[in-house]
Design an enzyme around this catalytic site. Structure first.
Site, short mmCIF file in Angstrom:
data_model
loop_
_atom_site.label_atom_id
_atom_site.label_comp_id
_atom_site.label_asym_id
_atom_site.label_seq_id
_atom_site.Cartn_x
_atom_site.Cartn_y
_atom_site.Cartn_z
N PRO A 62 0.83 -1.22 0.00
CG PRO A 62 -0.75 -1.55 1.67
CD PRO A 62 0.58 -2.05 1.18
CD GLU B 116 -0.48 -6.41 10.63
OE1 GLU B 116 -1.25 -7.38 10.57
OE2 GLU B 116 -0.77 -5.25 10.28
NE ARG C 51 -5.99 -6.70 -21.22
CZ ARG C 51 -6.11 -5.64 -22.00
NH1 ARG C 51 -5.26 -4.63 -21.85
NH2 ARG C 51 -7.07 -5.54 -22.88
CG ASP D 141 -6.53 -1.97 -23.35
OD1 ASP D 141 -5.43 -2.35 -23.00
OD2 ASP D 141 -7.45 -2.72 -23.72
C1 4FV Z 1 -1.38 -4.04 -1.23
C2 4FV Z 1 -2.05 -3.03 -1.92
C3 4FV Z 1 -1.74 -4.57 0.09
C4 4FV Z 1 -0.51 -5.11 3.07
C5 4FV Z 1 -0.06 -6.03 4.15
C6 4FV Z 1 -0.38 -7.29 2.15
C7 4FV Z 1 -1.07 -5.97 2.00
C8 4FV Z 1 -0.15 -7.43 3.60
N1 4FV Z 1 -0.35 -4.43 -1.98
N2 4FV Z 1 -1.40 -2.84 -3.11
N3 4FV Z 1 -3.14 -2.33 -1.54
N4 4FV Z 1 -0.84 -5.42 0.66
O1 4FV Z 1 -2.79 -4.24 0.64
O2 4FV Z 1 -0.40 -3.69 -3.11
O3 4FV Z 1 1.08 -8.07 3.81
#
Ligand code: 4FV
Length: 262
Positions: free
Chosen positions: A88, A115, A153, A168
């Site tokens: 994230p 986490e 793709r 697209d």
């Molecule tokens: C995420 C997202 C995501 C966070 C902790 C995996 C999680 C757990 N990855 N974009 N949104 N990852 O939420 O890419 O380990």
């Protein structure tokens, strides 16, 4: 394109690779996906890949050592690959990002769990962090699939008919137009007449107009991402004239600036 994914759930990715466009692209040698199971590099009888967070708090953190050992194997398999951590905290993924990644011969994707991952691994082994959106998932496997799907793709031969990727959504900062197929009338609603005419120019104009209108209404931000071409400018000016005519035709000449309604 070689995809090497670091994960503790290789079966999740295998199911994705074994179906649809990913399966055919693999069979056609357009992609060669492989998973590296981080747990294979974990110490001890229980092969733990996570541990409690320093500083306390809930949840667990992925240990750096098993990840580093797994990365060594991934790098041996894909030496030129940029290493991508799905998290994230990453750059927001987009069609433009997918096009950029499709230019590489190989990609290493790191799928976190719990986490998150010990920061000292990220500092040492991660070239790029990518987020698929401002929400929290239970693992990086789904985001990794999103990235691999969007990239695959775009690869020549992956979609079968070359130009479909070229039309697209987001391709040119527009939402896609509406699509219709048989039956010609469904629940009493007919397919837009022009689409049945075989008149390619008129059909292209209808699709452009529909895409522009949908983008104007749903995602006006996209329209500001690239200067308008003359056709779209003409369309928008025509709509503006139509809107002004409509407003002027209102009983009181429409909510003008004076009435604070404008
Ligand atoms: C995420 C997202 C995501 C966070 C902790 C995996 C999680 C757990 N990855 N974009 N949104 N990852 O939420 O890419 O380990």
């Amino acid at each position: 394109m070689k995809f090497v994914a670091l994960t503790i759930f290789p079966e999740l990715l295998q199911a994705f690779w074994d179906n649809g466009i990913m399966r055919r692209a693999t069979a056609d040698g357009i992609i060669s996906p492989e998973a590296v199971n981080i747990r294979d590099f974990a110490e001890g009888r229980h092969k733990v890949t996570d541990d409690r967070p320093y500083g306390g708090g809930c949840g667990m953190v992925m240990k750096p050592e098993p990840l580093a050992a797994a990365m060594k194997v991934a790098k041996a398999s894909a030496p030129e690959a940029p290493t991508i951590l799905l998290s994230p905290q990453g750059e927001r993924f987009s069609q433009t990002a997918a096009e950029k990644l499709a230019g590489h011969k190989e990609l290493i994707l790191i799928c976190g769990r719990y986490e998150g991952i010990d920061e000292r691994f990220t500092e040492r082994f991660v070239d790029l962090e990518i987020s698929v959106g401002d929400f929290v998932l239970t693992g990086g496997e789904l985001p990794a699939m999103v990235v691999m799907d969007a990239v695959t793709r775009l690869l020549p031969g992956a979609l079968g008919n070359e130009d479909s990727a070229g039309q697209d959504s987001f391709e040119n900062h527009r939402l896609d137009c509406g699509h219709y197929t048989r039956p010609p009338v469904y629940e009493g609603e007919a397919v837009p007449e022009v689409l049945l005419t075989g008149h390619h120019e008129a059909i292209a104009r209808w699709r452009r107009t529909d895409a522009l209108m949908r983008t104007l209404v749903r995602r006006p931000d996209l329209l500001r991402q690239k200067p308008l071409d003359k056709e779209d400018t003409a369309l928008l000016k025509e709509w503006r004239r139509e809107i002004e005519r409509l407003l002027r035709s209102q009983p009181d000449g429409g909510p003008g600036p004076s009435s604070g309604g404008g």
